[in-house]
Design a protein around this motif. Structure first.
Motif, short mmCIF file in Angstrom:
data_model
loop_
_atom_site.label_atom_id
_atom_site.label_comp_id
_atom_site.label_asym_id
_atom_site.label_seq_id
_atom_site.Cartn_x
_atom_site.Cartn_y
_atom_site.Cartn_z
N GLU A 108 9.39 -9.19 -0.69
CA GLU A 108 10.19 -7.98 -0.77
C GLU A 108 9.64 -7.10 -1.89
OE1 GLU A 108 12.45 -6.03 0.51
OE2 GLU A 108 12.47 -7.27 2.32
N MET A 110 11.23 -4.17 -4.68
CA MET A 110 12.35 -3.40 -5.22
C MET A 110 12.02 -3.05 -6.67
SD MET A 110 14.84 -6.73 -4.96
CE MET A 110 16.30 -6.06 -5.73
N LYS A 111 12.87 -2.25 -7.31
CA LYS A 111 12.56 -1.79 -8.66
C LYS A 111 13.78 -1.82 -9.57
CE LYS A 111 8.69 1.37 -7.67
NZ LYS A 111 8.27 2.80 -7.70
N ASN A 128 17.62 -4.96 0.37
CA ASN A 128 16.41 -5.79 0.30
C ASN A 128 16.71 -7.23 0.68
OD1 ASN A 128 15.94 -3.60 -2.09
ND2 ASN A 128 14.00 -4.17 -1.15
N TYR A 173 8.63 -2.99 -11.21
CA TYR A 173 8.58 -3.43 -9.82
C TYR A 173 8.97 -4.90 -9.74
CZ TYR A 173 6.79 -4.02 -5.06
OH TYR A 173 6.67 -4.27 -3.72
N THR A 301 14.17 2.98 1.44
CA THR A 301 14.05 4.42 1.18
C THR A 301 14.25 5.19 2.47
OG1 THR A 301 12.47 3.89 -0.58
CG2 THR A 301 12.65 6.19 0.08
N THR A 344 9.45 2.10 -1.29
CA THR A 344 9.88 1.73 -2.64
C THR A 344 8.83 2.08 -3.68
OG1 THR A 344 11.29 -0.05 -1.81
CG2 THR A 344 10.58 -0.20 -4.10
N VAL A 347 8.33 6.18 -3.33
CA VAL A 347 9.56 6.94 -3.07
C VAL A 347 9.30 7.92 -1.92
CG1 VAL A 347 11.46 8.30 -4.01
CG2 VAL A 347 10.23 6.72 -5.50
N GLN A 384 18.41 6.67 -8.84
CA GLN A 384 17.73 5.48 -9.37
C GLN A 384 17.75 5.42 -10.88
OE1 GLN A 384 13.99 6.12 -7.38
NE2 GLN A 384 14.60 5.03 -5.54
#
Length: 396
Positions: A108, A110-111, A128, A173, A301, A344, A347, A384
Motif C-alpha cells: 500500500e 499512504m502518507k 488504504n 511516505y 486520491t 498518493t 497527488v 492533508q
C-alpha cells in the motif's frame, strides 16, 4: 542494547479509529470479525542509534528510511503474532519464500503530513486498509483487522514522528507491505506470512516537480486485463511495467499512458489514475475518469477527487470509458481543457503532451499547472496538511 517494552492500549495519545470518522468503516460497513493482531499488544524496541535526517531540497522518492519499522508475523497454525515496532533493518527470508518465487505479495502507499500547528495527520487511512484487505484476499494472504493495522501504523508514526518533514511540500511516505513467506516451492496458499511497514520522507514524486508530464501511448504493452489483478496493489503489476517505462523514456517521454483493447481505451497514467476535463460529445463540461471495471486501481486520491467535484456540483462528473480516438477528436475540436493523473505519491500531476502513433498530442496546460488540477491540488493538500478541517484527516 535496545530496550523492549509492551505497549498498553492507553499509550495511544489519540482516540481509537474504530467507530469514528467517515472512512473508518470497512468495505461492508462492519468491524472486521477475523482473529487478528491487536495494537494493544504492540511491543516496541527502540533504536539506540538515530540516522541523520535528509536534505528536503534534494530528496529522491523512496531512497531514505526512518529509524524504525513495524513487523507482524502470521502462521496457519499459530495465527497472528504480536505486532513489533523495532529498529529498521534487513529481513531474513527463506530462499524458497513464495513472495520471491510466485509474487505472493502486495503493498500500500499512504502518507503522514505535519501541519502548521506541528500536528501529524494521516489522510483517509481506512480506504488504504480496505484496498489492502481486498488485495490480500486476491493473493490468498490472511485477513486482518483493518482498524487495528491503522492503530499500529499510527503508533509507528508516533515513534518516528521527527521524520515527518516540517514542510508543506514534503511528507512521510508510509509503505505497508504484505508477503507470503511459505518456505517451500509448492504453488499454493502460503502457510506463513509477514506484514511490515516502513517509512520514508519524500518530496515531489517526479523529477520535473510540478511541471506537466509527457506520456507515451502505445498498445504494445498492457498493464492489466479483465480477470487479472489490475485492481489490486500487487508488486507484479508494477515490476512488469518497468520495461515499457524505459521504452517511453527512449521516445522522449516520462511516463506510459496505458491503453487497453482494440479501441485503445485509456486506462492509467504510469502508476496513476487518469482524469480528462473536457466538453464531451454532447457539449457538456465534464470531468471523466475510467470506471472501476477490474483493470483500474481504485485510488484513494481518485475517489477523493470524484467526491470533491461531485460535491461542488459545477460540472458533470462521470466514470466512463475513454479512447484515444475520443481524445484525438476532442483535441482537434478544441474541447479538451485539462488532463491529469492522480495518486498518493504525486497527488495531482498534469499531462502536457502525449506521443501516440507518431503524433505529438499537446494537452492544454495554461503555462504550468492548469486551473482544475491546481484547484484540486490545493483543496486536497489543504485537507492533508490540516489547513482545512475534514474527517478525511486523522490525527496521529
Amino acid at each position: 542494547m535496545a530496550s523492549s517494552t509492551a505497549v498498553p492500549s492507553s499509550a495511544a495519545n489519540a482516540p481509537s479509529l474504530k467507530g469514528s470518522g467517515k472512512d473508518v468503516s470497512t468495505s461492508n460497513g462492519m468491524e472486521d470479525s477475523v482473529h487478528s493482531f491487536k495494537a494493544a499488544d504492540l511491543v516496541i524496541e527502540l533504536s539506540q542509534t538515530h540516522k541523520a535526517k535528509p536534505d528536503l531540497t534534494n530528496l529522491v522518492f523512496g531512497t531514505v528510511f526512518s529509524d524504525h519499522m513495524l513487523t507482524i508475523e502470521w502462521t496457519s497454525i499459530g495465527g497472528w503474532q504480536k505486532p513489533h515496532i523495532k529498529p529498521f533493518g534487513n529481513l531474513s527470508l527463506h530462499p524458497a519464500c513464495s513472495a520471491m518465487h510466485y509474487a505472493v505479495q502486495l503493498f500500500e502507499g499512504m502518507k503522514a503530513y505535519r501541519d502548521a500547528d506541528d500536528k501529524v495527520r494521516l489522510f483517509r487511512p481506512m480506504l488504504n486498509m480496505n484496498r489492502m484487505a481486498k488485495s490480500a484476499e486476491r493473493a490468498c494472504l490472511p485477513a486482518f483487522d483493518r482498524a487495528e493495522l491503522v492503530e499500529c501504523i499510527r503508533r509507528l508514526v508516533q515513534v518516528d514522528r521527527e521524520w515527518v518533514p516540517q514542510s508543506d511540500s514534503a511528507s512521510l511516505y508510509i509503505r505497508p507491505t504484505f508477503l507470503g513467506t511459505e518456505p517451500s516451492l509448492g504453488v499454493k496458499k502460503p502457510s506463513r506470512a509477514l506484514l511490515y511497514v516502513i517509512l520514508s520522507p519524500v518530496g515531489s514524486y517526479f523529477s520535473t516537480g510540478a511541471k506537466p508530464v509527457s506520456l507515451w501511448a502505445d498498445s504494445k504493452y498492457i498493464r492489466a486485463w479483465r480477470g487479472g489483478t489490475g485492481d489490486c496493489k500487487m508488486g507484479g503489476n508494477y515490476g512488469a511495467s518497468i520495461y515499457a517505462q524505459y521504452e517511453a523514456v527512449d521516445y522522449g517521454c516520462q511516463q506510459v499512458l496505458w491503453l487497453y483493447g482494440d479501441d485503445h481505451q485509456i486506462t492509467e497514467v504510469g502508476t496513476m489514475n487518469m482524469f480528462l476535463f473536457w466538453n464531451n460529445e454532447n457539449g457538456e463540461e465534464e470531468l471523466a475518469t475510467p470506471p472501476l471495471d477490474g483493470i483500474i486501481l481504485p485510488g484513494i486520491t481518485r475517489q477523493s477527487i470524484l467526491e470533491l467535484t461531485r460535491k461542488w456540483g459545477e460540472f458533470k462528473v462521470c466514470e466512463r470509458y475513454l479512447t484515444m480516438a475520443d481524445l484525438r477528436c476532442a483535441l482537434k475540436e478544441n474541447r479538451v481543457k485539462e488532463m491529469f493523473g492522480s495518486g498518493t505519491a504525486c497527488v495531482v500531476s498534469p499531462v502536457g503532451r502525449i506521443l501516440y502513433q507518431g503524433e505529438n498530442l499537446h494537452i492544454p496546460c495554461q503555462e504550468g499547472f492548469p486551473q482544475l488540477a491546481s484547484r484540486l491540488m490545493k483543496e486536497l493538500t489543504d485537507i492533508q496538511y490540516g489547513r482545512t478541517q475534514s474527517d478525511w484527516s486523522v490525527l496521529v
